[in-house]
Design a protein around this motif. Structure first.
Motif, PDB file in Angstrom:
ATOM      1  N   TYR A 168      26.603 -16.686 -39.217  1.00 41.90           N
ATOM      2  CA  TYR A 168      25.446 -17.200 -38.490  1.00 41.90           C
ATOM      3  C   TYR A 168      24.919 -16.183 -37.480  1.00 41.90           C
ATOM      4  CZ  TYR A 168      26.813 -21.945 -40.011  1.00 41.90           C
ATOM      5  OH  TYR A 168      27.137 -23.057 -40.731  1.00 41.90           O
ATOM      6  N   PRO A 169      23.664 -15.820 -37.578  1.00 42.58           N
ATOM      7  CA  PRO A 169      23.071 -15.005 -36.516  1.00 42.58           C
ATOM      8  C   PRO A 169      22.747 -15.889 -35.310  1.00 42.58           C
ATOM      9  CG  PRO A 169      21.428 -15.478 -38.188  1.00 42.58           C
ATOM     10  CD  PRO A 169      22.725 -16.067 -38.696  1.00 42.58           C
ATOM     11  N   PRO A 170      22.380 -15.298 -34.182  1.00 42.98           N
ATOM     12  CA  PRO A 170      22.003 -16.110 -33.015  1.00 42.98           C
ATOM     13  C   PRO A 170      20.838 -17.050 -33.348  1.00 42.98           C
ATOM     14  CG  PRO A 170      22.274 -13.812 -32.400  1.00 42.98           C
ATOM     15  CD  PRO A 170      22.335 -13.859 -33.896  1.00 42.98           C
ATOM     16  N   GLY A 171      20.837 -18.209 -32.741  1.00 43.60           N
ATOM     17  CA  GLY A 171      19.803 -19.203 -33.009  1.00 43.60           C
ATOM     18  C   GLY A 171      18.377 -18.691 -32.846  1.00 43.60           C
ATOM     19  N   PRO A 172      18.079 -17.952 -31.783  1.00 49.16           N
ATOM     20  CA  PRO A 172      16.700 -17.448 -31.622  1.00 49.16           C
ATOM     21  C   PRO A 172      16.366 -16.260 -32.528  1.00 49.16           C
ATOM     22  CG  PRO A 172      17.845 -17.626 -29.510  1.00 49.16           C
ATOM     23  CD  PRO A 172      18.877 -17.730 -30.580  1.00 49.16           C
ATOM     24  N   GLY A 173      17.372 -15.715 -33.241  1.00 45.15           N
ATOM     25  CA  GLY A 173      17.179 -14.500 -34.020  1.00 45.15           C
ATOM     26  C   GLY A 173      17.977 -13.360 -33.425  1.00 45.15           C
ATOM     27  N   ALA A 221      18.661 -16.039 -43.099  1.00 44.65           N
ATOM     28  CA  ALA A 221      18.298 -14.656 -43.470  1.00 44.65           C
ATOM     29  C   ALA A 221      18.951 -13.605 -42.586  1.00 44.65           C
ATOM     30  CB  ALA A 221      16.780 -14.501 -43.463  1.00 44.65           C
ATOM     31  N   GLY A 222      20.235 -13.799 -42.234  1.00 47.12           N
ATOM     32  CA  GLY A 222      20.900 -12.888 -41.297  1.00 47.12           C
ATOM     33  C   GLY A 222      20.739 -11.410 -41.602  1.00 47.12           C
ATOM     34  N   PRO A 223      21.220 -10.916 -42.767  1.00 45.80           N
ATOM     35  CA  PRO A 223      21.082  -9.484 -43.051  1.00 45.80           C
ATOM     36  C   PRO A 223      19.629  -9.025 -43.148  1.00 45.80           C
ATOM     37  CG  PRO A 223      22.714 -10.506 -44.485  1.00 45.80           C
ATOM     38  CD  PRO A 223      22.006 -11.622 -43.792  1.00 45.80           C
ATOM     39  N   PHE A 224      18.747  -9.917 -43.640  1.00 45.89           N
ATOM     40  CA  PHE A 224      17.342  -9.543 -43.780  1.00 45.89           C
ATOM     41  C   PHE A 224      16.672  -9.359 -42.423  1.00 45.89           C
ATOM     42  CE2 PHE A 224      17.733 -12.152 -47.856  1.00 45.89           C
ATOM     43  CZ  PHE A 224      18.053 -11.035 -48.612  1.00 45.89           C
ATOM     44  N   GLN A 225      17.171 -10.041 -41.414  1.00 50.58           N
ATOM     45  CA  GLN A 225      16.601  -9.855 -40.084  1.00 50.58           C
ATOM     46  C   GLN A 225      16.758  -8.404 -39.622  1.00 50.58           C
ATOM     47  OE1 GLN A 225      17.370 -12.704 -36.977  1.00 50.58           O
ATOM     48  NE2 GLN A 225      17.754 -14.374 -38.428  1.00 50.58           N
ATOM     49  N   TYR A 226      17.905  -7.813 -39.899  1.00 46.02           N
ATOM     50  CA  TYR A 226      18.111  -6.402 -39.516  1.00 46.02           C
ATOM     51  C   TYR A 226      17.142  -5.495 -40.272  1.00 46.02           C
ATOM     52  CZ  TYR A 226      22.404  -7.846 -37.174  1.00 46.02           C
ATOM     53  OH  TYR A 226      23.303  -8.437 -36.324  1.00 46.02           O
ATOM     54  N   ALA A 227      16.923  -5.794 -41.548  1.00 42.81           N
ATOM     55  CA  ALA A 227      16.008  -4.977 -42.348  1.00 42.81           C
ATOM     56  C   ALA A 227      14.573  -5.100 -41.857  1.00 42.81           C
ATOM     57  CB  ALA A 227      16.104  -5.381 -43.819  1.00 42.81           C
ATOM     58  N   VAL A 228      14.156  -6.312 -41.506  1.00 40.37           N
ATOM     59  CA  VAL A 228      12.787  -6.510 -41.026  1.00 40.37           C
ATOM     60  C   VAL A 228      12.588  -5.826 -39.673  1.00 40.37           C
ATOM     61  CG1 VAL A 228      11.100  -8.241 -40.289  1.00 40.37           C
ATOM     62  CG2 VAL A 228      12.432  -8.599 -42.376  1.00 40.37           C
ATOM     63  N   ALA A 229      13.631  -5.796 -38.853  1.00 41.80           N
ATOM     64  CA  ALA A 229      13.524  -5.068 -37.581  1.00 41.80           C
ATOM     65  C   ALA A 229      13.187  -3.606 -37.839  1.00 41.80           C
ATOM     66  CB  ALA A 229      14.828  -5.192 -36.796  1.00 41.80           C
ATOM     67  N   GLU A 230      13.793  -3.014 -38.857  1.00 42.85           N
ATOM     68  CA  GLU A 230      13.475  -1.622 -39.203  1.00 42.85           C
ATOM     69  C   GLU A 230      12.085  -1.524 -39.815  1.00 42.85           C
ATOM     70  OE1 GLU A 230      16.413   0.731 -41.162  1.00 42.85           O
ATOM     71  OE2 GLU A 230      18.107  -0.382 -40.288  1.00 42.85           O
TER      72      GLU A 230
END
Length: 413
Positions: free
Chosen positions: A68-73, A290-299
């Motif tokens: 689980y990533p943090p609730g707010p992202g 979308a935990g791992p995808f959040q890191y990708a979208v940040a990039e």
């Protein structure tokens, strides 16, 4: 016939009784069943940048976001969203209190309406509108009040496409909008660049909307997922206008900008009180996603300006290809200033029922489109309009154009 319990009560919540299977599911199923080219549902047929996909793979392998990533992202994505708003729109948001990551823009819209609307509240939406708007207003217990966009005279205020070979631009009737506001109106639900018409609300139109919102103390929820897909005019976030930052929930997502629609990564930016309200509803929907995808979208959000320019130019060329082909097939075409959809009028073909036209099109031409009537409360306003998507490979669009010309004009282009 609706399914019912033994006591005769419908199984489906009455608020959702009018909503069946979405037209996108129906038309995509038709495409599969007939082998037709799917220009109905708005998803690209190629993936986005390889470096972004690799960033997701790297996050998976490194164990970032697999739990689980943090609730707010994740903090990295919230910071990237805040920087994106500063970089492209000159808007300053605190990533800790004014940014919320969601399961795509669809969840953001649902959470915003569930959080901000109570039974009896009226929600004004620009018609035609994306079908989830109506369902979300219903789930919140609100009453939707459509204000219809209609093709009108071209020119004027420098913010839109129209006239010449572009056709008339869809315009917002500001008098109709003002008349729609009542003491029960809670918020305005905007979408610009606008799906399905492709219009981009002008600075003059948005300024008038903002003045009305301030005057009547209305909240605004604005869906800006096509913010980087603008070919004429400019995209202006309404939150940037005087008096609007504190009353506006701005929504966007990664799917349309980076061609990874299946990742479902969206976000909200708003004042802390509004973000807290939306988060209160969102945490009981998906909680996180979308935990791992959040890191990708940040990039992805940090990609250079050249990427965003290239995306626009590629889609502009595809737009022009499809617009020319649809005209040659005998349709009246409203060339979009934004998004990756083209709205057409089928009446020059001697037809007026867009739903029947779209259901017959796969067998007739081997192409799938979407009838705009499903985006209207005032069905007569949209009965003769049909939407085609151009977020496909050039060769696919060329083949679709050939099929449409053969099927609709007997090969005469």
């Amino acid at each position: 016939m609706a399914a019912m319990t033994a006591t005769g009560r419908p199984l489906l919540n009455r608020r959702l009784a009018e909503f069946g299977t979405t037209v996108f599911a129906e038309m995509s199923a038709l495409a599969v069943a007939t082998g037709a080219i799917n220009l109905g549902q708005g998803f690209p047929d190629t993936d986005g940048p390889e470096e972004v996909r690799e960033a997701a793979v790297r996050a998976l392998r490194d164990g970032r976001g697999n739990q689980y990533p943090p609730g707010p992202g994740i903090p990295e994505l919230r910071a990237a969203v805040a920087e994106h708003q500063r970089r492209f729109h000159g808007l300053s948001y605190d990533p800790d209190t004014e940014v919320l990551v969601t399961a795509g823009a669809t969840e953001a819209i649902a959470a915003a309406l569930l959080a901000l609307v109570e039974p009896g509240d009226e929600v004004i939406a620009l018609e035609p509108y994306y079908d989830s708007y109506a369902a979300c207003v219903a789930m919140a217990g609100g009453t939707r009040v459509p204000v219809t966009l209609r093709p009108g005279p071209a020119g004027g205020d420098g913010g839109g496409d129209g006239g010449g070979d572009g056709g008339p631009r869809y315009r917002l009737d500001l008098d109709e909008l003002r008349d729609a506001v009542t003491p029960r109106t809670r918020l305005l639900l905007l979408n610009t660049p606008h799906n399905p018409t492709g219009t981009v609300l002008t600075r003059a139109e948005l300024t008038a909307v903002a003045e009305l919102a301030v005057e009547r103390d209305l909240l605004v929820v604005t869906d800006e997922v096509y913010e980087h897909l603008v070919y004429e005019g400019e995209h202006l976030p309404i939150a940037a206008l005087p008096g609007m930052r504190e009353r506006t929930v701005t929504i966007s997502s990664a799917g349309k900008t980076f061609s990874f629609t299946g990742w479902k990564v969206g976000w909200v930016t708003a004042a802390p009180e509004l973000v807290a309200a939306v988060r209160s509803a969102k945490q009981y929907l998906t909680y996180v996603s979308a935990g791992p995808f959040q890191y990708a979208v940040a990039e992805a959000l940090a990609l250079p300006d050249a990427y965003y320019r290239g995306l626009r130019e590629d889609l502009r060329a595809k737009r022009d290809l499809l617009v020319a082909g649809l005209r040659a097939a005998g349709l009246t075409v409203h060339r979009p200033a934004g998004t990756y959809f083209v709205t057409t009028d089928i009446r020059p073909l001697g037809e007026s029922d867009g739903m029947a036209f779209c259901r017959s099109l796969p067998e007739r031409c081997g192409v799938v489109a979407v009838p705009n009537v499903v985006f209207y409360d005032h069905a007569a306003e949209g009965a003769h309009f049909v939407r085609f998507a151009f977020c496909k490979r050039e060769a696919v669009l060329e083949e679709a154009v050939r099929r449409l010309n053969d099927g609709l004009r007997g090969g005469a282009a």
